[in-house]
Design a protein around this motif. Structure first.
Motif, PDB file in Angstrom:
ATOM      1  N   TYR A 200       0.869  -1.171   0.000  1.00  0.00           N
ATOM      2  CA  TYR A 200       0.000   0.000   0.000  1.00  0.00           C
ATOM      3  C   TYR A 200       0.912   1.228   0.000  1.00  0.00           C
ATOM      4  N   GLU A 202       0.734   4.289  -0.779  1.00  0.00           N
ATOM      5  CA  GLU A 202       0.259   5.603  -0.345  1.00  0.00           C
ATOM      6  C   GLU A 202       0.346   5.782   1.165  1.00  0.00           C
ATOM      7  N   ILE A 203       0.439   4.681   1.903  1.00  0.00           N
ATOM      8  CA  ILE A 203       0.602   4.771   3.360  1.00  0.00           C
ATOM      9  C   ILE A 203       1.906   4.113   3.815  1.00  0.00           C
ATOM     10  N   GLN A 323      -7.694  -4.971   6.985  1.00  0.00           N
ATOM     11  CA  GLN A 323      -8.637  -3.882   6.704  1.00  0.00           C
ATOM     12  C   GLN A 323      -8.548  -2.794   7.764  1.00  0.00           C
ATOM     13  N   VAL A 326      -5.139  -0.841   7.436  1.00  0.00           N
ATOM     14  CA  VAL A 326      -5.138   0.020   6.256  1.00  0.00           C
ATOM     15  C   VAL A 326      -6.065   1.220   6.460  1.00  0.00           C
ATOM     16  N   ALA A 327      -7.242   0.981   7.007  1.00  0.00           N
ATOM     17  CA  ALA A 327      -8.194   2.079   7.233  1.00  0.00           C
ATOM     18  C   ALA A 327      -7.630   3.091   8.224  1.00  0.00           C
ATOM     19  N   PHE A 329      -4.477   3.902   8.859  1.00  0.00           N
ATOM     20  CA  PHE A 329      -3.412   4.730   8.296  1.00  0.00           C
ATOM     21  C   PHE A 329      -3.913   5.598   7.147  1.00  0.00           C
ATOM     22  N   ARG A 330      -4.857   5.119   6.380  1.00  0.00           N
ATOM     23  CA  ARG A 330      -5.409   5.982   5.339  1.00  0.00           C
ATOM     24  C   ARG A 330      -6.080   7.212   5.950  1.00  0.00           C
ATOM     25  N   ALA A 331      -6.797   7.006   7.031  1.00  0.00           N
ATOM     26  CA  ALA A 331      -7.434   8.138   7.703  1.00  0.00           C
ATOM     27  C   ALA A 331      -6.396   9.036   8.374  1.00  0.00           C
ATOM     28  N   TYR A 333      -3.234   9.507   7.664  1.00  0.00           N
ATOM     29  CA  TYR A 333      -2.324  10.202   6.754  1.00  0.00           C
ATOM     30  C   TYR A 333      -3.048  11.092   5.753  1.00  0.00           C
ATOM     31  N   ALA A 334      -4.368  11.163   5.827  1.00  0.00           N
ATOM     32  CA  ALA A 334      -5.116  12.042   4.916  1.00  0.00           C
ATOM     33  C   ALA A 334      -4.649  13.489   5.103  1.00  0.00           C
ATOM     34  N   GLU A 354      -3.998  13.283  14.345  1.00  0.00           N
ATOM     35  CA  GLU A 354      -4.686  12.005  14.123  1.00  0.00           C
ATOM     36  C   GLU A 354      -5.582  11.671  15.312  1.00  0.00           C
TER      37      GLU A 354
END
Length: 356
Positions: A200, A202-203, A323, A326-327, A329-331, A333-334, A354
């Motif tokens: 992944y 992006e993260i 899941q 990933v969720a 770190f996506r949140a 690092y937004a 965060e």
């Protein structure tokens, strides 16, 4: 000028170059530690790399100092110190020494590199002799000793002996072969169909799915270029780790800041139905782990290979765990862009964002 090693406590007794450490009074710092005063033109992913860059720039201010020190013994720091004391030989073996320092510190290796095998032998020799003759990494406090003082004995033993094994690894085979074979078996496991790897980018996350825990030197080779690793083992056994690449200042690429894992841990504990609880190490630890807890691990155990410590069975399925990670770190690092040279203050600020 011929250089020599001095114990760290003697840094103020003469002009001294400090490697893989920071210290007041250093005439030149060559370290990848976050915020270290390494000259901009000498920054490198490893401290040994900064030393090798300095050797190519002999007019670097401070490089004329004869005394060299470090406040701890590890492979990257040792290679840097040794290179300053043996500049001609170091430059002759520059690529190999860079591989050794990277494998020693980040546990990463491109196994297709022609010198990868040689580098692994040297790293395993250093590891084996260190443990047999002295104490394991981070083991000084358990012996009621200060690392900056006790490590001087390691430098005194290794510095005059390293060149012989560098130029003829067979001379150290008896020491390096056991760990070398274990790592080679692990590398073969990573390359088999039973192991799957998902990235992944992006993260900055790599997910490695495999039957059993492996030595870090085998595990992390597949994660190069990323900074967080989720290891999913058979039987619903898991570990998550921030790699050392986000504790130091990487020169070669931008990174994302470490985020505190309180919210992710709380979420996993909501899902976990076994008696065990998910726990995590603080973000300033060199390699923080998130895992199901048993008896608390010591720093020595956390630094040791995953196949050398217990990893417990979770009630959470691997798909669900992936899941959730990933969720999270996506949140988290937004809106945060990767960059070089994060300060700890900036990392704490990103973590507060965060948590908010």
């Amino acid at each position: 000028m011929v250089k020599y090693f001095v114990p760290f406590r003697q840094i103020r007794q003469q002009p001294t170059i400090v490697v893989d450490s920071t210290g007041l009074g250093a005439v030149l710092t060559l370290a990848h530690w976050r915020g270290a005063a390494t000259p901009d033109g000498l920054r490198d992913d490893t401290s040994a790399g900064s030393v090798l860059r300095a050797l190519h720039q002999p007019n670097t201010p401070g490089l004329e100092a004869a005394a060299v020190t470090a406040n701890h013994f590890d492979i990257d720091g040792f290679v840097g110190v040794w290179a300053l004391l043996n500049p001609a030989l170091a430059l002759r073996h520059e690529h190999l020494l860079r591989l050794v320092a990277t494998l020693g510190d980040f546990r990463e290796m491109n196994w297709l590199d022609p010198q990868a095998d040689h580098a692994l032998q040297l790293v395993c020799w250093l590891n084996a002799e260190e443990k047999a003759r002295f104490y394991e990494p981070f083991g000084a406090p358990a012996r009621r000793r200060r690392e900056d003082e006790a490590s001087a004995e390691k430098f005194a033993w290794f510095l005059p002996r390293f060149a012989a094994v560098l130029e003829n690894p067979e001379a150290g085979r008896a020491a390096w072969e056991p760990e070398y074979l274990r790592v080679q078996q692990g590398v073969a496991t990573v390359q088999r169909p039973a192991t799957t790897i998902r990235r992944y980018p992006e993260i900055g996350l790599t997910v490695v799915c495999m039957p059993e825990p492996l030595p870090y030197y085998a595990l992390f080779g597949a994660t190069a270029g990323t900074d967080v690793v989720l290891s999913l083992y058979s039987g619903q056994r898991y570990e998550f780790e921030y790699k050392y690449t986000t504790w130091v200042d990487l020169e070669s690429r931008p990174t994302l800041p470490r985020l505190p894992l309180d919210a992710l841990t709380a979420r996993l504990n909501q899902l976990e139905t076994t008696p065990r609880r998910w726990t995590f190490d603080g973000i300033t630890d060199t390699g923080p782990l998130l895992r199901l807890s048993g008896k608390s691990l010591t720093k020595v155990q956390r630094y040791a290979d995953p196949d050398q410590r217990p990893i417990y069975v979770s009630s959470i399925t691997p798909e669900r765990l992936e899941q959730e990670v990933v969720a999270f770190f996506r949140a988290g690092y937004a809106g945060i862009e990767p960059k070089r040279y994060w300060t700890w203050a900036e990392i704490r600020t990103a973590g507060q964002r965060e948590e908010a």
